[in-house]
Design a protein around this motif. Structure first.
Motif: not given
Length: 437
Positions: A220-230, A247-250
């Motif tokens: 599992f590559f963590a950056s495939d599952h999470f994105r920093v929005q700010g 989950l498309e939730q922040v």
């Protein structure tokens, strides 16, 4: 032996990498296996998470330990090296191993030491595993010392393997290319044990994917599952708005570790938490959030954009290789200050010229050294730095360098101490917190 005598014995009887470098390395895992067998194989008596990487593994280790102990688990943490006290290496729920336990272990194993002639690190690993087993930890976070494949910690079979990132460091031992170094780090991947990799790196992704496929280990590559929005950066904290892609939730998380490089580290830690949750570990989102706000308080972590005082701002940062210094400089670009005073000391087996080439030429430099045999003498560092266009004076120890920097600094300046973990370990924290400069 009392505790002081025991520590002296450990430092002088056993070859220690931090002091003598590669000469302290014992090839293979045979010594560690034999030592732990004589101790009753304590590493088989508790569950664990194994963490490797060039940079970030210490931060991720402490984040995970904070999260697990906040979730109510009796949590061991093994890291290296220490800054001030040998016992920082071995903790349970943030508390360092008692002095009496160190003395007892060394007394019990003196015969084994004479028979096996282990390195300092090998015996320390055995001590940690023995202590965690005796205290019946639910889980231990085990940080790799160097590399992975042949590291003494690599006799464990963990719940999860984690690799933070790959950069150039210890090339004389791990290889001269990123794929070679990644191959050594990938040595912690075990058959059918899931592995988390922090982020994609084109040069090394195939190494991890091939190793995981060969071991039938889900990767599992963590950056495939999470994105920093700010994110918002504060002097002693970092607030992150993080989207979980599936989950498309922040969610908004606050860390008491303000380094901008923690953006990737927190994603890596959260990916590991998700996999632990899926395998039955009871960890709530509220517990994760509470733990990340107090990683330093819960685990004793020091040296990661570690603010000692303000006006002027004095920061301790253990960045000591090219990748770490690049991350530190990215963080520095987002700081508000008038002039930069950089206290620098390095060990002589690092890629010194490459690090010096990265550093800002308009900073005021104070060259110094740690008091270990591997340290590059301050005058020699000053000479090499001059070739890179960096100017400053040389000082015999880090605290005299900081004193001179503070005498020259204005209240809106930044005094940054970096270049060697061992240099950071000689900084008199209380003196500079309480100084009148």
């Amino acid at each position: 032996m009392n505790y002081t005598e025991t520590i002296h014995y450990l430092y002088t009887r056993l070859p220690m990498f931090s002091r003598v470098g590669a000469a302290a390395m014992k090839p293979g895992l045979d010594n560690t296996i034999a030592l732990c067998a004589a101790l009753g194989d304590p590493h088989q008596q508790f569950k664990s998470v194994h963490i490797a990487g060039t940079n970030g593994k210490g931060s991720v280790s402490h984040m995970l330990a904070a999260i697990l102990q906040t979730a109510g688990y009796n949590t061991g943490l093994y890291t290296s090296p220490h800054l001030y006290d040998f016992r920082e290496r071995i903790r349970i729920n943030g508390q360092m191993i008692p002095e009496a336990a160190v003395v007892n272990f060394v007394q019990r194993t003196q015969g084994l030491v004479e028979k096996l002639d282990p390195s300092f690190f090998e015996l320390t690993v055995g001590m940690a595993f023995d202590y965690f087993a005796a205290e019946k930890v639910d889980i231990a976070i085990i940080e790799v010392g160097l590399g992975g494949r042949l590291d003494s910690t690599n006799i464990i079979t963990p719940e999860l393997s984690v690799i933070t990132n790959i950069g150039f460091d210890h090339m004389n031992l791990l290889g001269n290319t990123l794929p070679e170094i990644a191959g050594e780090k990938a040595g912690i991947i075990k058959p059918e044990i899931p592995v988390v990799v922090g982020g994609h790196q084109e040069a090394v992704d195939p190494v991890f994917i091939q190793k995981a496929e060969g071991a039938n280990a889900a990767i599992f590559f963590a950056s495939d599952h999470f994105r920093v929005q700010g994110y918002q950066l504060y002097p002693q904290s970092l607030v992150i708005e993080l989207e979980e892609k599936d989950l498309e939730q922040v969610q908004k998380l606050e860390l008491d570790l303000p380094g901008i490089y923690q953006l990737q580290n927190v994603q890596t830690a959260l990916m590991a938490v998700e996999l632990l949750q899926q395998s039955g570990w009871q960890i709530s989102d509220d517990q994760v959030a509470a733990a990340l706000k107090d990683v330093k308080g819960l685990t004793g972590l020091m040296g990661r954009w570690d603010v000692l005082r303000t006006q002027p701002l004095v920061v301790l940062e253990v960045a000591h290789n090219v990748d770490g210094v690049q991350q530190m400089l990215r963080h520095l670009q987002q700081q508000q200050f008038h002039k930069l005073h950089l206290v620098l000391g390095m060990v002589n087996d690092k890629d010194i010229s490459s690090v010096l080439a990265l550093l800002p030429k308009d900073a005021h430099y104070y060259f110094t050294q740690a008091h270990i045999p591997r340290a590059l003498e301050a005058a020699a560092l000053q000479e090499q730095a001059a070739l890179a266009g960096l100017q400053g004076a040389a000082f015999p120890d880090v605290n005299s360098a900081i004193e001179n920097a503070l005498q020259a600094a204005g209240t809106q300046d930044l005094v940054l101490v970096c270049g060697s973990i061992f240099l950071a370990g000689e900084v008199d924290r209380q003196r500079w917190k309480n100084s009148a400069y």
